[in-house]
Design an enzyme around this catalytic site. Structure first.
Site, short mmCIF file in Angstrom:
data_model
loop_
_atom_site.label_atom_id
_atom_site.label_comp_id
_atom_site.label_asym_id
_atom_site.label_seq_id
_atom_site.Cartn_x
_atom_site.Cartn_y
_atom_site.Cartn_z
CE LYS A 116 13.43 0.37 27.10
NZ LYS A 116 15.02 -0.34 26.63
CE LYS A 158 11.93 9.80 25.91
NZ LYS A 158 13.41 9.36 25.83
CB ILE A 203 16.23 16.97 24.19
CG1 ILE A 203 16.73 16.32 25.46
CG2 ILE A 203 17.69 17.88 23.57
CD1 ILE A 203 17.08 17.52 26.31
CG HIS A 208 20.51 8.09 18.76
ND1 HIS A 208 19.19 7.45 18.30
CD2 HIS A 208 21.08 7.44 19.42
CE1 HIS A 208 19.32 6.24 18.96
NE2 HIS A 208 20.52 6.26 19.75
CE LYS A 237 19.12 3.47 15.76
NZ LYS A 237 20.00 2.59 16.79
CD GLU A 275 19.02 3.96 21.90
OE1 GLU A 275 18.22 5.23 22.22
OE2 GLU A 275 18.59 2.92 21.50
NE ARG A 292 18.63 -4.29 19.36
CZ ARG A 292 18.21 -3.15 20.03
NH1 ARG A 292 17.29 -3.13 21.22
NH2 ARG A 292 17.98 -2.13 19.24
NE ARG A 338 19.76 0.13 10.38
CZ ARG A 338 19.13 -0.19 11.48
NH1 ARG A 338 17.82 -0.37 11.45
NH2 ARG A 338 19.59 0.12 12.55
C1 MV4 Z 1 13.83 11.84 23.33
C2 MV4 Z 1 13.96 12.98 22.40
C3 MV4 Z 1 13.72 14.33 22.85
N1 MV4 Z 1 13.91 14.40 24.38
N2 MV4 Z 1 13.76 12.18 24.48
C4 MV4 Z 1 13.36 8.33 20.04
C5 MV4 Z 1 13.97 6.96 20.11
C6 MV4 Z 1 13.96 6.62 21.66
N3 MV4 Z 1 15.25 5.76 21.81
C7 MV4 Z 1 14.24 7.98 22.20
N4 MV4 Z 1 13.84 8.82 21.31
C8 MV4 Z 1 13.84 10.48 21.78
N5 MV4 Z 1 13.65 10.68 22.83
C9 MV4 Z 1 13.84 13.23 25.06
N6 MV4 Z 1 13.58 13.44 26.19
C10 MV4 Z 1 13.71 12.75 21.02
C11 MV4 Z 1 13.74 11.47 20.62
C12 MV4 Z 1 13.75 11.32 19.25
C13 MV4 Z 1 15.02 10.65 18.49
C14 MV4 Z 1 15.96 10.07 19.12
C15 MV4 Z 1 16.98 9.43 18.60
C16 MV4 Z 1 16.85 9.40 17.26
C17 MV4 Z 1 15.92 9.92 16.54
C18 MV4 Z 1 14.91 10.50 16.99
C19 MV4 Z 1 13.77 11.02 16.27
C20 MV4 Z 1 12.83 11.54 17.07
C21 MV4 Z 1 12.70 11.66 18.58
#
Ligand code: MV4
Length: 457
Positions: A116, A158, A203, A208, A237, A275, A292, A338
């Site tokens: 990542k 992360k 953030i 999303h 989701k 994403e 995928r 879902r």
């Molecule tokens: C984040 C974020 C806030 N700030 N990154 C969660 C899944 C992964 N793909 C990335 N995620 C997040 N990354 C930053 N810099 C908040 C999330 C996140 C989130 C993202 C998408 C959908 C649902 C979520 C639920 C909690 C946190």
């Protein structure tokens, strides 16, 4: 074109792939575990080979057994679906070396996007906005604290090997950052055999949004617009839709261009998803790329009218994309729920077991992708998805009303399901206004008690 494809998966997605193959005149070879002998994918495929015991580690994740099945069955290609080996670069590489076409991107691209921090750096170099944060992994707590001072709290740690919400830690101050840095590293080492972590500004309550892309072997990349996937609980989701109620035409133009640019930069082939997080001010930031087909792909299929699985197979067979970007339009609004065998009134406890009776909705503008049937026993070994209900109509309101109707028709007895929760979400005023973020479910569950629905088990 391929003559025969092995489907290295189970459940609903295996059925989805077999259906595409049948329409294309391609023979199918299912593989299955001992727990899946009576599964729908085994019944629908032309041939089936048992590859081991119930545990995924002994069956659906066993590369040598799947390759053996492919050789015995004399297939031309393997479709990995999602989960299991779908984003395993080593598996894709073994397929490449065995002269079996892996229906997905090249192993080198899977590997690159699986890291990542490398994905983030690739996006930055392509001129795509990324969340303010570290250049690559951070190796010690001093660097983490120094960087957090610069970008400001809150921050998120992360795992480089993570993704999809696994291995993350939020910190609001130096003390919690030092702690989070170490716990994230320990967890990452255990989960991904790689302790490396990186840092981003956190953030708050983003949306999303992900862009579906297709790339062919001639280097042409198309996008199929966005899906909004903010309605999640613990990174699972529950509801997805396309188009996103949060994007206007100008934002849509910029975010889709960014997705195509990163895919072009890595010469991406096959279907992929880029994403992004969207903040409250309307800024978008790249976070990761999934190499995928995704669970929620039918939302895009119904919104734009493209069969993504067939496109995947054609691309893998070396056919150029025949679609033109200008011909791909958002034709209607699509929403997916879902349906899981989980009890939303009991902390989403999984509810495997026998489906005693099953009546699935249909009618105009409703699609149900499922491998379930009355008398089928959901094994406790795998995920608990029963079905994906996709409702679509000329606008968002029509799609929501149609989804409400479809969910009210869906009758599953024997196991508890998430249907009551999803029916309630369809009636929520904020959801209906399109005003929601990744904080929606916590707020919704905090303020609303989901009525337990009788289980006739
Ligand atoms: C984040 C974020 C806030 N700030 N990154 C969660 C899944 C992964 N793909 C990335 N995620 C997040 N990354 C930053 N810099 C908040 C999330 C996140 C989130 C993202 C998408 C959908 C649902 C979520 C639920 C909690 C946190």
């Amino acid at each position: 074109m391929f003559e025969k494809i092995l489907i290295a998966n189970r459940g609903e997605i295996a059925v989805r792939i077999i259906r595409a193959c049948r329409e294309m005149g391609i023979k199918t070879l299912a593989v299955y575990s001992e727990a899946d002998a009576t599964s729908m994918h085994v019944q629908l495929a032309d041939e089936a080979i048992c590859i081991g015991p119930a545990a995924s580690s002994e069956s659906y994740l066993k590369i040598d057994r799947i390759i053996s099945a492919a050789e015995v069955g004399d297939v031309d290609a393997i479709h990995p679906g999602f989960g299991f080996l779908a984003e395993n670069a080593h598996f894709a590489e073994v397929c490449e070396n065995c002269n079996i076409k892996f229906i997905g991107p090249r192993s080198s691209v899977i590997k690159m996007m699986g890291d990542k921090a490398v994905a983030r750096e690739t996006a930055r170099k392509a001129g795509i906005p990324i969340v303010p944060g570290s250049d690559g992994p951070i190796s010690n707590e001093q660097d983490a604290v120094k960087l957090a001072k610069k970008i400001g709290y809150p921050v998120i740690v992360k795992a480089v090997g993570g993704g999809g919400g696994r291995g993350m830690r939020i910190a609001h101050n130096d003390v919690s950052l030092v702690k989070g840095f170490h716990t994230a590293r320990t967890e990452a080492e255990r989960a991904f055999s790689n302790p490396a972590v990186y840092l981003e500004k956190y953030i708050e309550l983003p949306r999303h949004i992900e862009i579906q892309i297709l790339g062919d072997q001639k280097g042409r990349v198309l996008h199929l617009f966005e899906r909004e996937c903010s309605i999640q609980r613990r990174h699972q989701k529950l509801v997805e839709e396309s188009p996103s109620p949060a994007l206007d035409e100008n934002m849509r133009k910029h975010i889709t261009r960014a997705a195509v640019r990163i895919a072009e930069k890595v010469e991406y082939t096959n279907a992929g998803t880029v994403e992004f997080l969207l903040d409250a001010k309307g800024n978008f930031y790249f976070i990761e790329m999934n190499t995928r087909i995704q669970v929620e792909h039918p939302v895009t299929e119904e919104a734009v009218g493209v069969d993504i699985v067939k496109e995947q197979i054609r691309i893998a067979a070396g056919e150029p994309l025949t679609l033109e970007q200008r011909d791909i339009r958002l034709m209607c609004h699509a929403i997916e729920c879902r349906v899981n065998a989980e009890d939303p009134a009991n902390d989403f406890r999984p509810c495997p077991g026998r489906i005693e009776s099953y009546y699935c909705p249909g009618g105009h503008g409703v699609r149900v992708d499922s491998h379930c049937y009355a008398g089928y026993t959901i094994p406790p070994t795998y995920d608990s998805m029963i079905a994906k209900v996709i409702a679509f109509g000329h606008d968002r309101r029509a799609a929501i009303d149609r989804m409400s109707r479809a969910l009210s028709e869906f009758s599953i007895q024997g196991v508890k399901t998430t249907i009551p929760l999803q029916r309630a979400i369809m009636q929520d005023p904020d959801f209906r206004r399109g005003r929601y973020s990744t904080g929606f479910i916590d707020h919704f569950l905090g303020t609303k008690q989901i009525e337990p629905v009788e289980s006739e088990a």
